[in-house]
Motif scaffolding. Sequence first.
Motif, short mmCIF file in Angstrom:
data_model
loop_
_atom_site.label_atom_id
_atom_site.label_comp_id
_atom_site.label_asym_id
_atom_site.label_seq_id
_atom_site.Cartn_x
_atom_site.Cartn_y
_atom_site.Cartn_z
N LEU A 1 -53.60 13.55 -108.10
CA LEU A 1 -53.43 12.37 -107.25
C LEU A 1 -54.73 12.02 -106.53
O LEU A 1 -55.11 10.84 -106.45
N VAL A 2 -55.44 13.04 -106.04
CA VAL A 2 -56.73 12.80 -105.36
C VAL A 2 -57.71 12.17 -106.32
O VAL A 2 -58.40 11.19 -106.00
N SER A 3 -57.81 12.71 -107.54
CA SER A 3 -58.70 12.15 -108.55
C SER A 3 -58.36 10.70 -108.85
O SER A 3 -59.24 9.84 -108.97
N HIS A 4 -57.05 10.41 -108.94
CA HIS A 4 -56.60 9.04 -109.21
C HIS A 4 -57.01 8.10 -108.08
O HIS A 4 -57.54 7.00 -108.33
N PHE A 5 -56.77 8.52 -106.83
CA PHE A 5 -57.09 7.65 -105.70
C PHE A 5 -58.60 7.44 -105.55
O PHE A 5 -59.05 6.35 -105.22
N ILE A 6 -59.38 8.49 -105.80
CA ILE A 6 -60.85 8.35 -105.71
C ILE A 6 -61.33 7.33 -106.74
O ILE A 6 -62.14 6.45 -106.43
N LYS A 7 -60.84 7.44 -107.96
CA LYS A 7 -61.24 6.50 -109.01
C LYS A 7 -60.80 5.07 -108.67
O LYS A 7 -61.58 4.11 -108.79
N GLN A 8 -59.57 4.94 -108.23
CA GLN A 8 -59.01 3.62 -107.91
C GLN A 8 -59.77 2.96 -106.76
O GLN A 8 -60.16 1.78 -106.84
N ASN B 1 -63.92 -0.80 -104.52
CA ASN B 1 -65.05 -1.04 -103.62
C ASN B 1 -66.40 -1.10 -104.35
O ASN B 1 -67.44 -1.22 -103.71
N ASP B 2 -66.33 -0.99 -105.69
CA ASP B 2 -67.54 -1.07 -106.53
C ASP B 2 -68.60 -0.06 -106.08
O ASP B 2 -69.75 -0.40 -105.85
N ILE B 3 -68.18 1.21 -105.95
CA ILE B 3 -69.11 2.28 -105.58
C ILE B 3 -68.97 3.43 -106.57
O ILE B 3 -68.01 3.51 -107.33
#
Length: 451
Positions: free
Chosen positions: A320-327, A332-334
């Motif tokens: 879930l953390v990996s998913h949210f970081i990617k999303q 935010n285009d970072i």
Amino acid sequence: MNNNKVLIIDDEPDLLKLLSITLNRMGIECDTAHNVASAKTKIDQNDYRLCLTDMRLPDGNGLTLVDYFIERQPDSPIAVITAHGNMETAIEAMKRGAFDFISKPVDLANLRAVINSALNVSTVQSHSDSKANPGLSRLIGQTPEVESLKQIILKVAKSQAPVYIKGESGTGKELVANLIHENSPRKSQPFIAINCGAIPNELMESEFFGHKKGSFTGASSDKEGLFKAADGGTLFLDEIADLPMPMQVKLLRAIQERSVRPVGSEVEIPVDVRLLSASHKNLAKLVSENLFRQDLFYRINVIEVQVPALRDRSKDIPELVSHFIKQLSNRNDIEPPKIDPKVLETLESYSFPGNIRELENIIERAITLSSGEMITVDDIFLHSAAKAQSHDTVQSQRKSQSLDEYLETIERQELLSALEQTKGNKTAAAELLGISFRAMRYKCKKHLIDD
């Protein structure tokens, strides 16, 4: 095998003839049976795309045939025909796996709608393996709890039975409702979601059922309402426990009659919706306290789906953390930041009262506040630490406050904390605190917390 062949079981010759003629005009071939014994013989000898059975037969109960048909032809739906007003039997049939019900006297438009929905249920794709279904990829996680939930979603999606989705705030109940819709025969039709706690009482009937122009002050034009907007599709009523009693009565009638009457209209409008509902509150307890109608509870709770809390599936947190970081990074285009393994250890040991919604907010805040290319434990500011600091502050103030003042201070701190976690979203904050949106709005006004 004729893919459109249907078995109709009824002991009334006139009704059997009417049903056969109606289906023949739809281009569907029919077999007929007049009792349980002859029906079982035909089920054993033929494959059917759909079965329609009456509930009262000369040599037995239609529920017996529901069980018999589902056991032998599990990929094909069965719908039941029941006497008007005998909803208990129809609900019991759907609990056992019946696709839908048709009330006597049979309304031909309703019959055709049920038939078309049933024939859209896929008999080709296997529903036994959730991993083979890409439509469930939005339900992140691989733990047994999540895999079980995916299987349940696929199973209930094939039915038209009302589903009650039970779970704590922030667990993803609306996502589950959406996935049920997306895997159902109604997937090409509208999915309409509404938070019942966010609608003012005086506008509720109009929002649900629509209104006619001039029916009340401010009704400057006709409005179709949520039921009509969802016609042919799925209507999801989130936080259904917040419905006031008068609206519960009207909702029950709309569900049973499959029609609505707009405010100011004398005419009933037929609607074909699959009803899904949810609440983080204990509806059974509310029924026992006479705060929720028992008859409505039984009607919406034909199938119950439990969404697990995040603390019960903590092994899904890294994914879930990996998913949210990617999303969030894409949004935010970072460049996506790396994450310190100690962060995952800390998160997995946290109880998450706000569940997945709280985890997403923690990760979003960490990405915003992180000063380097890696998110560290210092960046996540878990709510428990903030709450402990708040508690210490309040305790120091307690000595100079009365009990009422002390409790008011705690309430204000909890309101502010919930609003911080939900980025100022009062509806989400109300869910996190377990109160209605109206109560949240009142308390914010009382404590002078700005909109």
